[in-house]
Design a protein around this motif. Structure first.
Motif, PDB file in Angstrom:
ATOM      1  N   THR A 144      34.367   1.367 -11.185  1.00 19.66           N
ATOM      2  CA  THR A 144      33.381   0.537 -10.607  1.00 19.66           C
ATOM      3  C   THR A 144      32.583   1.155  -9.841  1.00 19.66           C
ATOM      4  N   THR A 145      32.481   1.703  -8.890  1.00 18.91           N
ATOM      5  CA  THR A 145      31.035   1.926  -7.708  1.00 18.91           C
ATOM      6  C   THR A 145      30.338   3.084  -8.799  1.00 18.91           C
ATOM      7  N   GLN A 146      31.335   4.142  -9.280  1.00 20.51           N
ATOM      8  CA  GLN A 146      30.742   5.876  -8.822  1.00 20.51           C
ATOM      9  C   GLN A 146      29.738   5.098 -10.985  1.00 20.51           C
ATOM     10  N   ARG A 147      29.735   4.478 -11.755  1.00 21.04           N
ATOM     11  CA  ARG A 147      29.196   3.862 -12.665  1.00 21.04           C
ATOM     12  C   ARG A 147      27.379   4.290 -12.261  1.00 21.04           C
ATOM     13  N   TYR A 148      27.812   3.260 -10.783  1.00 21.90           N
ATOM     14  CA  TYR A 148      25.961   3.726 -10.091  1.00 21.90           C
ATOM     15  C   TYR A 148      25.580   5.035  -9.929  1.00 21.90           C
ATOM     16  N   ILE A 149      26.024   5.623 -10.087  1.00 13.01           N
ATOM     17  CA  ILE A 149      25.461   7.363 -10.072  1.00 13.01           C
ATOM     18  C   ILE A 149      24.515   7.534 -11.237  1.00 13.01           C
ATOM     19  N   VAL A 150      25.111   6.567 -12.295  1.00  9.56           N
ATOM     20  CA  VAL A 150      24.455   7.204 -13.796  1.00  9.56           C
ATOM     21  C   VAL A 150      23.133   6.713 -13.945  1.00  9.56           C
ATOM     22  N   GLU A 151      23.307   5.734 -12.984  1.00 10.88           N
ATOM     23  CA  GLU A 151      22.107   4.250 -13.199  1.00 10.88           C
ATOM     24  C   GLU A 151      21.163   5.092 -12.083  1.00 10.88           C
ATOM     25  N   ALA A 152      21.442   5.635 -10.686  1.00 12.64           N
ATOM     26  CA  ALA A 152      20.760   6.057 -10.107  1.00 12.64           C
ATOM     27  C   ALA A 152      19.602   7.674 -10.330  1.00 12.64           C
ATOM     28  N   GLU A 153      20.361   7.965 -11.524  1.00 12.15           N
ATOM     29  CA  GLU A 153      19.753   9.454 -12.093  1.00 12.15           C
ATOM     30  C   GLU A 153      19.068   8.866 -12.892  1.00 12.15           C
ATOM     31  N   ASN A 154      18.827   7.422 -12.768  1.00  8.46           N
ATOM     32  CA  ASN A 154      17.482   7.008 -13.957  1.00  8.46           C
ATOM     33  C   ASN A 154      16.496   6.688 -12.986  1.00  8.46           C
ATOM     34  N   ARG A 155      16.375   7.171 -12.809  1.00  7.70           N
ATOM     35  CA  ARG A 155      15.113   6.340 -11.561  1.00  7.70           C
ATOM     36  C   ARG A 155      14.077   7.420 -12.444  1.00  7.70           C
ATOM     37  N   GLY A 156      13.086   6.317 -11.858  1.00  5.35           N
ATOM     38  CA  GLY A 156      11.559   6.278 -12.387  1.00  5.35           C
ATOM     39  C   GLY A 156      10.516   6.843 -11.573  1.00  5.35           C
ATOM     40  N   ALA A 157       9.117   7.503 -11.726  1.00  8.10           N
ATOM     41  CA  ALA A 157       7.912   8.345 -10.382  1.00  8.10           C
ATOM     42  C   ALA A 157       7.415   6.535  -9.852  1.00  8.10           C
ATOM     43  N   THR A 158       8.322   5.605 -10.380  1.00 11.60           N
ATOM     44  CA  THR A 158       7.368   4.724  -9.065  1.00 11.60           C
ATOM     45  C   THR A 158       8.748   3.359  -8.061  1.00 11.60           C
ATOM     46  N   PHE A 159       9.808   4.765  -8.438  1.00 10.80           N
ATOM     47  CA  PHE A 159      10.823   3.731  -7.969  1.00 10.80           C
ATOM     48  C   PHE A 159      10.547   3.298  -5.598  1.00 10.80           C
ATOM     49  N   GLY A 160      10.214   4.193  -5.518  1.00  8.78           N
ATOM     50  CA  GLY A 160      10.602   4.171  -3.395  1.00  8.78           C
ATOM     51  C   GLY A 160      11.361   4.296  -3.317  1.00  8.78           C
ATOM     52  N   VAL A 161      11.584   3.968  -1.528  1.00  8.02           N
ATOM     53  CA  VAL A 161      12.108   3.800  -0.564  1.00  8.02           C
ATOM     54  C   VAL A 161      13.044   3.046  -0.432  1.00  8.02           C
ATOM     55  N   PRO A 162      14.564   3.826  -0.809  1.00  9.25           N
ATOM     56  CA  PRO A 162      15.641   2.580  -0.789  1.00  9.25           C
ATOM     57  C   PRO A 162      15.838   2.305   0.585  1.00  9.25           C
ATOM     58  N   PHE A 163      16.170   0.380   1.063  1.00  9.20           N
ATOM     59  CA  PHE A 163      15.976  -0.276   1.665  1.00  9.20           C
ATOM     60  C   PHE A 163      15.086  -0.067   3.032  1.00  9.20           C
ATOM     61  N   GLY A 164      13.788   0.112   3.147  1.00 16.81           N
ATOM     62  CA  GLY A 164      12.652   0.745   3.575  1.00 16.81           C
ATOM     63  C   GLY A 164      11.957  -0.455   4.468  1.00 16.81           C
ATOM     64  N   PRO A 165      10.309  -0.217   5.195  1.00 20.34           N
ATOM     65  CA  PRO A 165      10.321  -1.348   5.830  1.00 20.34           C
ATOM     66  C   PRO A 165       9.949  -2.115   5.108  1.00 20.34           C
ATOM     67  N   LEU A 166       9.974  -3.836   5.880  1.00 23.45           N
ATOM     68  CA  LEU A 166       9.655  -5.221   5.172  1.00 23.45           C
ATOM     69  C   LEU A 166       8.297  -5.490   5.881  1.00 23.45           C
ATOM     70  N   PRO A 167       7.373  -6.657   4.667  1.00 20.51           N
ATOM     71  CA  PRO A 167       6.425  -6.923   4.758  1.00 20.51           C
ATOM     72  C   PRO A 167       6.059  -7.786   5.994  1.00 20.51           C
ATOM     73  N   ALA A 168       6.115  -8.052   7.032  1.00 17.27           N
ATOM     74  CA  ALA A 168       5.056  -8.899   7.997  1.00 17.27           C
ATOM     75  C   ALA A 168       5.380  -9.920   7.691  1.00 17.27           C
ATOM     76  N   SER A 169       4.985 -10.465   6.463  1.00 17.73           N
ATOM     77  CA  SER A 169       4.767 -11.853   6.228  1.00 17.73           C
ATOM     78  C   SER A 169       5.956 -12.617   6.066  1.00 17.73           C
ATOM     79  N   LEU A 170       6.935 -11.904   5.819  1.00 18.48           N
ATOM     80  CA  LEU A 170       8.287 -12.660   6.060  1.00 18.48           C
ATOM     81  C   LEU A 170       8.817 -12.920   7.180  1.00 18.48           C
ATOM     82  N   LEU A 171       8.066 -12.896   8.033  1.00 19.64           N
ATOM     83  CA  LEU A 171       8.964 -13.361   9.108  1.00 19.64           C
ATOM     84  C   LEU A 171       7.378 -14.450   9.904  1.00 19.64           C
ATOM     85  N   GLU A 172       6.764 -14.531   9.403  1.00 20.32           N
ATOM     86  CA  GLU A 172       5.879 -15.051  10.086  1.00 20.32           C
ATOM     87  C   GLU A 172       6.140 -16.468  10.375  1.00 20.32           C
ATOM     88  N   ALA A 173       7.310 -17.068   8.793  1.00 17.09           N
ATOM     89  CA  ALA A 173       7.489 -18.349   9.792  1.00 17.09           C
ATOM     90  C   ALA A 173       8.450 -18.206  11.404  1.00 17.09           C
TER      91      ALA A 173
END
Length: 436
Positions: free
Chosen positions: A369-398
């Motif tokens: 089941t987990t290995q199926r996601y390996i195929v999906e990982a290979e299909n990422r595009g140029a706009t992918f970004g950084v996995p689990f990157g830093p979060l926006p400060a606005s999430l903490l304002e409250a």
């Protein structure tokens, strides 16, 4: 008076686990007519359950209690298939089967319109073929998934199997099974799923204002960074979150169909490490909530039927216009709330996490089941970004005021906010998280 003999006792006990993982015992006895029945009380001790089972077994034998009512369907012509199935569902409930609601819905939706008014003895092979053809037609025009069709067909075949050879003699209504030799519905092809990119999550999380409430931005981030199943996140409590050890204990889930808490899908508890860039947010939210209650109460207050629509609306509000997010055809499925789980698992694979560790964190029973996601990982595009990157400060304002008392350095794990998401398209050339 000599003590009563125990050689004929037929009481047994069995251990079970409830939705919260607590063990209990139930008693079961064999009646004089050979019927095995469960007794309702639950016991926390095996010895007490055994005493109760023995007591009730002796009582049933002494009084000649049987479970078989009269008359049976074989001697009660005219009982409709719907009436028979109602008694069959009652039998399932007695056996502790928790999916009786699903069984009843499948019968009423896909089977009853064809044979519900007929007697069990009058159902023919042609009736079974008619039901099968209706399921195939529903698959073809997109009203029904192949998997759901298979479940409905299974309800038909299991029901008539019980009608032929049930342990309950009163459910035996015929000697042959009209489903035998009938080809099942089409298995169909699974629709491919889409998962959001990290850059798209950043766009959603940065969308300040009224378009995406703060609580929902927090929900989307936590759903992606923990990749919990929706039902698991639905009932996640702060008591399940260990901020000191930086782990989340997944012990339960919400049953959307039966509206109750249940165990996890694999019936096992697991631990999910908290991502470094998520920890500050959870600490701020923990302080604001006083460390009590649900982690994301806004999710539990939402209508689960609208989660997919809400998620797509939030992507639109954030300017995420990747066509695949909204494409919904016979072969492709648009983004839904559960897509955050698919996203988190895929991001972990892209980052290079060990597949065995991802399997354990995701709660997959099989490594395949987990290995199926390996195929999906290979299909990422140029706009992918950084996995689990830093979060926006606005999430903490409250929760900024509460976080000060914790001594948490919130700025270390955040990035500056966009001023607004209004009229802003997701553009990889404007983002420092554009490419991996």
């Amino acid at each position: 008076m000599a003590p009563e003999s125990t050689k004929d006792l037929r009481g047994t006990v069995q251990r079970f686990k409830d939705a919260r993982g607590r063990m209990y015992w139930r008693a079961r006895i064999t009646l004089p007519d050979g019927e095995r029945v469960w007794l309702k009380p639950r016991f926390d001790k095996k010895e007490r359950a055994q005493e109760y089972a023995d007591e009730k077994a002796r009582e049933a034998e002494k009084r000649g209690i049987t479970a078989t009512p009269a008359p049976t369907p074989a001697t009660a012509p005219g009982e409709s298939c719907d009436a028979w199935h109602g008694r069959y569902l009652a039998y399932c409930r007695e056996r502790g089967i928790v999916t009786t609601g699903d069984k009843g819905y499948r019968w009423g939706k896909w089977i009853s319109p064809t044979i519900g008014a007929k007697t069990m003895a009058d159902v023919t092979k042609e009736d079974a073929e008619t039901i099968r053809d209706a399921l195939d037609a529903a698959i073809l025009d997109g009203r029904l998934s192949a998997k759901t069709a298979q479940n409905a067909w299974g309800e038909l075949t299991v029901s008539f199997g019980e009608a032929c050879s049930s342990k309950r003699k009163d459910l035996r209504a015929r000697t042959d099974n009209p489903c035998l030799g009938v080809q099942p519905p089409e298995t169909g092809t699974s629709r491919s799923k889409v998962y959001p990119y990290p850059s798209e999550l950043r766009a959603v999380a940065s969308c300040i204002g009224d378009q995406i409430p703060l609580a929902w931005r927090q929900i989307h981030v936590i759903a992606a960074y923990t990749y919990l199943r929706p039902g698991e996140l639905w009932v996640l409590e702060w008591s399940d979150v260990d901020l000191d050890d930086e782990k989340i204990h997944v012990t339960k889930a919400w049953d959307f169909k039966n509206k109750r808490v249940k165990g996890t899908k694999t019936h096992e508890t697991r631990e999910v490490p908290i991502e470094a860039n998520l920890l500050a947010l959870l600490k701020a939210m923990h302080a604001a909530a006083g460390g009590k209650g649900l982690v994301v109460p806004a999710l539990a207050q939402a209508d689960d039927h609208d989660l997919g629509v809400t998620t797509r609306e939030h992507f639109e509000a954030a300017g995420c216009k990747r066509p695949r997010l909204v494409k919904n055809t016979k072969t492709e499925r648009h983004v839904v709330f559960r897509s955050w789980r698919d996203a988190g698992i895929t991001w972990a694979i892209v980052r290079g996490d060990d597949v065995i560790k991802v399997q354990r964190r995701a709660g997959h029973k099989l490594i395949a089941t987990t290995q199926r996601y390996i195929v999906e990982a290979e299909n990422r595009g140029a706009t992918f970004g950084v996995p689990f990157g830093p979060l926006p400060a606005s999430l903490l304002e409250a929760s900024k005021d509460s976080s000060k008392s914790l001594g948490v350095n919130l700025q270390a794990a955040v990035i500056p906010d966009e001023s607004s998401c209004e009229r802003r398209d997701l553009n990889p050339h404007e983002s420092d998280l554009a490419r991996t």
